[in-house]
Design a protein around this motif. Sequence first.
Motif, PDB file in Angstrom:
ATOM      1  N   GLN A 177     -12.970  -1.802  13.817  1.00 29.60           N
ATOM      2  CA  GLN A 177     -12.026  -1.291  14.807  1.00 29.60           C
ATOM      3  C   GLN A 177     -11.977  -2.184  16.037  1.00 29.60           C
ATOM      4  N   VAL A 178     -13.134  -2.702  16.440  1.00 25.22           N
ATOM      5  CA  VAL A 178     -13.181  -3.611  17.585  1.00 25.22           C
ATOM      6  C   VAL A 178     -12.488  -4.930  17.258  1.00 25.22           C
ATOM      7  N   GLN A 179     -12.727  -5.439  16.053  1.00 24.08           N
ATOM      8  CA  GLN A 179     -12.192  -6.736  15.651  1.00 24.08           C
ATOM      9  C   GLN A 179     -10.720  -6.684  15.263  1.00 24.08           C
ATOM     10  N   ASN A 180     -10.215  -5.476  14.978  1.00 21.82           N
ATOM     11  CA  ASN A 180      -8.830  -5.324  14.515  1.00 21.82           C
ATOM     12  C   ASN A 180      -8.115  -4.270  15.348  1.00 21.82           C
ATOM     13  N   PRO A 181      -7.721  -4.613  16.571  1.00 19.23           N
ATOM     14  CA  PRO A 181      -6.952  -3.663  17.379  1.00 19.23           C
ATOM     15  C   PRO A 181      -5.589  -3.411  16.734  1.00 19.23           C
ATOM     16  N   PRO A 182      -4.897  -2.332  17.120  1.00 20.43           N
ATOM     17  CA  PRO A 182      -3.587  -2.031  16.530  1.00 20.43           C
ATOM     18  C   PRO A 182      -2.622  -3.216  16.649  1.00 20.43           C
ATOM     19  N   VAL A 183      -1.804  -3.372  15.623  1.00 19.85           N
ATOM     20  CA  VAL A 183      -0.806  -4.451  15.591  1.00 19.85           C
ATOM     21  C   VAL A 183       0.554  -3.856  15.270  1.00 19.85           C
ATOM     22  N   SER A 184       1.611  -4.609  15.583  1.00 17.74           N
ATOM     23  CA  SER A 184       2.971  -4.172  15.265  1.00 17.74           C
ATOM     24  C   SER A 184       3.583  -5.072  14.200  1.00 17.74           C
ATOM     25  N   HIS A 185       4.303  -4.433  13.264  1.00 17.94           N
ATOM     26  CA  HIS A 185       5.049  -5.142  12.231  1.00 17.94           C
ATOM     27  C   HIS A 185       6.473  -4.597  12.190  1.00 17.94           C
ATOM     28  N   PRO A 186       7.422  -5.357  11.664  1.00 14.39           N
ATOM     29  CA  PRO A 186       8.775  -4.828  11.498  1.00 14.39           C
ATOM     30  C   PRO A 186       8.776  -3.600  10.587  1.00 14.39           C
ATOM     31  N   VAL A 187       9.598  -2.624  10.908  1.00 15.92           N
ATOM     32  CA  VAL A 187       9.761  -1.462  10.033  1.00 15.92           C
ATOM     33  C   VAL A 187      10.370  -1.899   8.701  1.00 15.92           C
ATOM     34  N   VAL A 188      11.236  -2.887   8.757  1.00 12.83           N
ATOM     35  CA  VAL A 188      11.833  -3.470   7.548  1.00 12.83           C
ATOM     36  C   VAL A 188      11.378  -4.922   7.473  1.00 12.83           C
ATOM     37  N   ARG A 189      10.695  -5.250   6.415  1.00  9.64           N
ATOM     38  CA  ARG A 189      10.157  -6.610   6.249  1.00  9.64           C
ATOM     39  C   ARG A 189      11.064  -7.425   5.334  1.00  9.64           C
ATOM     40  N   THR A 190      11.271  -8.689   5.666  1.00 11.65           N
ATOM     41  CA  THR A 190      11.987  -9.614   4.796  1.00 11.65           C
ATOM     42  C   THR A 190      10.963 -10.360   3.952  1.00 11.65           C
ATOM     43  N   HIS A 191      11.135 -10.298   2.639  1.00  9.96           N
ATOM     44  CA  HIS A 191      10.176 -10.961   1.759  1.00  9.96           C
ATOM     45  C   HIS A 191      10.250 -12.462   1.992  1.00  9.96           C
ATOM     46  N   PRO A 192       9.102 -13.133   2.248  1.00 14.83           N
ATOM     47  CA  PRO A 192       9.156 -14.553   2.601  1.00 14.83           C
ATOM     48  C   PRO A 192       9.573 -15.478   1.467  1.00 14.83           C
ATOM     49  N   VAL A 193       9.551 -14.999   0.243  1.00 16.08           N
ATOM     50  CA  VAL A 193       9.933 -15.840  -0.896  1.00 16.08           C
ATOM     51  C   VAL A 193      11.310 -15.451  -1.422  1.00 16.08           C
ATOM     52  N   SER A 194      11.504 -14.170  -1.724  1.00 13.63           N
ATOM     53  CA  SER A 194      12.768 -13.735  -2.321  1.00 13.63           C
ATOM     54  C   SER A 194      13.859 -13.480  -1.294  1.00 13.63           C
ATOM     55  N   GLY A 195      13.475 -13.229  -0.031  1.00 16.81           N
ATOM     56  CA  GLY A 195      14.456 -12.889   0.990  1.00 16.81           C
ATOM     57  C   GLY A 195      14.927 -11.445   0.948  1.00 16.81           C
ATOM     58  N   ARG A 196      14.421 -10.654   0.001  1.00 14.97           N
ATOM     59  CA  ARG A 196      14.828  -9.260  -0.104  1.00 14.97           C
ATOM     60  C   ARG A 196      14.156  -8.431   0.988  1.00 14.97           C
ATOM     61  N   LYS A 197      14.814  -7.365   1.421  1.00 12.23           N
ATOM     62  CA  LYS A 197      14.284  -6.513   2.472  1.00 12.23           C
ATOM     63  C   LYS A 197      13.590  -5.299   1.869  1.00 12.23           C
ATOM     64  N   ALA A 198      12.514  -4.880   2.528  1.00 15.81           N
ATOM     65  CA  ALA A 198      11.726  -3.745   2.045  1.00 15.81           C
ATOM     66  C   ALA A 198      11.247  -2.913   3.226  1.00 15.81           C
ATOM     67  N   LEU A 199      11.181  -1.603   3.038  1.00 20.35           N
ATOM     68  CA  LEU A 199      10.521  -0.763   4.033  1.00 20.35           C
ATOM     69  C   LEU A 199       9.065  -1.181   4.131  1.00 20.35           C
ATOM     70  N   PHE A 200       8.560  -1.256   5.377  1.00 17.47           N
ATOM     71  CA  PHE A 200       7.195  -1.735   5.560  1.00 17.47           C
ATOM     72  C   PHE A 200       6.433  -0.813   6.514  1.00 17.47           C
ATOM     73  N   VAL A 201       6.591   0.475   6.306  1.00 17.49           N
ATOM     74  CA  VAL A 201       5.752   1.468   6.975  1.00 17.49           C
ATOM     75  C   VAL A 201       5.023   2.250   5.890  1.00 17.49           C
ATOM     76  N   ASN A 202       3.801   2.715   6.203  1.00 18.24           N
ATOM     77  CA  ASN A 202       3.052   3.473   5.212  1.00 18.24           C
ATOM     78  C   ASN A 202       2.196   4.516   5.908  1.00 18.24           C
ATOM     79  N   GLU A 203       2.004   5.619   5.212  1.00 12.48           N
ATOM     80  CA  GLU A 203       1.296   6.752   5.798  1.00 12.48           C
ATOM     81  C   GLU A 203      -0.160   6.425   6.102  1.00 12.48           C
ATOM     82  N   GLY A 204      -0.736   5.468   5.391  1.00 13.55           N
ATOM     83  CA  GLY A 204      -2.138   5.147   5.592  1.00 13.55           C
ATOM     84  C   GLY A 204      -2.437   4.516   6.937  1.00 13.55           C
ATOM     85  N   PHE A 205      -1.568   3.603   7.395  1.00 10.49           N
ATOM     86  CA  PHE A 205      -1.876   2.839   8.599  1.00 10.49           C
ATOM     87  C   PHE A 205      -0.853   2.977   9.727  1.00 10.49           C
ATOM     88  N   THR A 206       0.390   3.329   9.432  1.00  9.90           N
ATOM     89  CA  THR A 206       1.434   3.323  10.455  1.00  9.90           C
ATOM     90  C   THR A 206       1.329   4.557  11.335  1.00  9.90           C
TER      91      THR A 206
END
Length: 278
Positions: A177-206
């Motif tokens: 927890q000390v080494q990994n403070p909260p971070v922000s990511h896009p709600v919709v992620r663009t796949h770096p290879v295919s370019g397709r968009k995906a939801l990128f929120v999850n109940e476990g961590f968001t």
Amino acid sequence: MPLHIRPLTPALGAQVLDIDLRTPLSSSQHHALEQALLEHQVLFFRDQSLAPGDHARFAAHFGDLHVHPVYPHVPGLPEITVLDTQSLDTRDTATWHTDVTFLATPAMGAVLAARQLPPCGGDTLWASGIAAYGALSPQLRQLLDGLSATHDISKHFPQAIEGVITAQYMARLKAAQVQNPPVSHPVVRTHPVSGRKALFVNEGFTTRIDQLPVAESDALLRFLFAHATRPEFTLRWRWQTGDVAFWDNRATQHYAVDDYLPQRRVMHRAAILGDKPF
């Protein structure tokens, strides 16, 4: 020989036949698996006999491996995480989650091997963030494309469960927890290879959508968590000992069903380091 790849559902998933993951991949096999992963998002291999060293070598074909800050690992192989219900409570995996999104650069993928299984139960479900995003209305997609969300390690891992959580676990968790403070990511992620968009929120961590008031964030996240895991975007894998799953962590989330306790389930996982979501 060309790989035989059998799709499992329209949304995601395929079984790869006629390959032994203990042997080094040829360049054509490596390319074929990369392309299959992009297309199907999660790949399954039956009847494998991967020793932990084989497991690490196969996963390392696709990138450097992550060492998990909380879970135990195979002795001498910190890259191979051990998920053993006899020694560790794994109820935190019995929620929909994308692996290690508490990192600024979450895993690009993971390779999971079934070591010991209960007589029945213990399946794992995967859901496609690409399919979930594509099924949203254009108006909601437009809203989400401009938002980011906070991901926090503290949300996911159990703080204290009587008789299960050890002092060593708690020490690792507090350090993480000390080494990994909260971070922000896009709600919709663009796949770096295919370019397709995906939801990128999850109940476990968001934990929240950054640009919205708490009440609006909570309401929208509840909708997105439920929407992303609708049956038509998912598959369910019934494990057999020796099975291996390889999934694209940039475009999926998963849920380990804990319907088998107090029976034992032992899984080994290697996570492959990724890049910063955009």
